[in-house]
Motif scaffolding. Structure first.
Motif, PDB file in Angstrom:
ATOM      1  N   LEU A 157     -27.123  11.052  -8.098  1.00 30.06           N
ATOM      2  CA  LEU A 157     -27.474  10.283  -9.302  1.00 30.06           C
ATOM      3  C   LEU A 157     -26.801  10.849 -10.540  1.00 30.06           C
ATOM      4  O   LEU A 157     -26.293  10.103 -11.383  1.00 30.06           O
ATOM      5  N   ARG A 158     -26.768  12.170 -10.651  1.00 29.38           N
ATOM      6  CA  ARG A 158     -26.111  12.809 -11.789  1.00 29.38           C
ATOM      7  C   ARG A 158     -24.608  12.511 -11.788  1.00 29.38           C
ATOM      8  O   ARG A 158     -24.030  12.166 -12.816  1.00 29.38           O
ATOM      9  N   LEU A 159     -23.993  12.592 -10.632  1.00 28.13           N
ATOM     10  CA  LEU A 159     -22.559  12.328 -10.527  1.00 28.13           C
ATOM     11  C   LEU A 159     -22.228  10.861 -10.813  1.00 28.13           C
ATOM     12  O   LEU A 159     -21.210  10.560 -11.444  1.00 28.13           O
ATOM     13  N   ARG A 160     -23.079   9.947 -10.380  1.00 25.81           N
ATOM     14  CA  ARG A 160     -22.862   8.527 -10.682  1.00 25.81           C
ATOM     15  C   ARG A 160     -22.915   8.275 -12.184  1.00 25.81           C
ATOM     16  O   ARG A 160     -22.111   7.512 -12.727  1.00 25.81           O
ATOM     17  N   ALA A 161     -23.860   8.906 -12.855  1.00 23.05           N
ATOM     18  CA  ALA A 161     -23.960   8.758 -14.310  1.00 23.05           C
ATOM     19  C   ALA A 161     -22.714   9.322 -14.992  1.00 23.05           C
ATOM     20  O   ALA A 161     -22.186   8.735 -15.945  1.00 23.05           O
ATOM     21  N   GLU A 162     -22.223  10.442 -14.494  1.00 25.86           N
ATOM     22  CA  GLU A 162     -21.016  11.045 -15.062  1.00 25.86           C
ATOM     23  C   GLU A 162     -19.803  10.133 -14.856  1.00 25.86           C
ATOM     24  O   GLU A 162     -18.986   9.951 -15.767  1.00 25.86           O
ATOM     25  N   ARG A 194     -19.848   6.855 -14.546  1.00 31.86           N
ATOM     26  CA  ARG A 194     -19.994   5.718 -15.465  1.00 31.86           C
ATOM     27  C   ARG A 194     -19.536   6.085 -16.866  1.00 31.86           C
ATOM     28  O   ARG A 194     -18.829   5.319 -17.527  1.00 31.86           O
ATOM     29  N   ALA A 195     -19.906   7.274 -17.331  1.00 29.66           N
ATOM     30  CA  ALA A 195     -19.507   7.713 -18.671  1.00 29.66           C
ATOM     31  C   ALA A 195     -17.994   7.894 -18.759  1.00 29.66           C
ATOM     32  O   ALA A 195     -17.373   7.506 -19.764  1.00 29.66           O
TER      33      ALA A 195
END
Length: 79
Positions: free
Chosen positions: A19-24, A26-27
């Motif tokens: 989840l953290r990597l997916r958010a990164e 996207r950014a």
């Protein structure tokens, strides 16, 4: 010591990392889409106002962004 409740971060650290990597990602993608627009806007401002360098154009954009409370990455698309 008590056991972690179901659904907490201790239960599945791999899922939290995904989840953290997916958010990164996207950014980073959003930043990648905004960068060409910012560069284009810098060039336009530099030519229009006969600014000596791209730093002056970026400063002008940053001031406008702060003055009108608009994120810099969204500013060029709205001009």
């Amino acid at each position: 010591m008590t056991a972690a409740a179901p659904g907490t971060a201790d239960e599945n650290p791999e899922r939290d990392e995904v989840l953290r990597l997916r958010a990164e990602v996207r950014a980073l993608r959003a930043r990648g889409r905004a960068r060409p627009l910012i560069s284009q806007a810098q060039g336009m401002l530099q030519e229009r106002y006969a600014l000596p360098d791209a730093d002056g154009a970026f400063t002008l954009m940053r001031r406008a962004s702060q003055r009108y409370n608009v994120k810099l990455r969204t500013s060029p698309g709205s001009w």
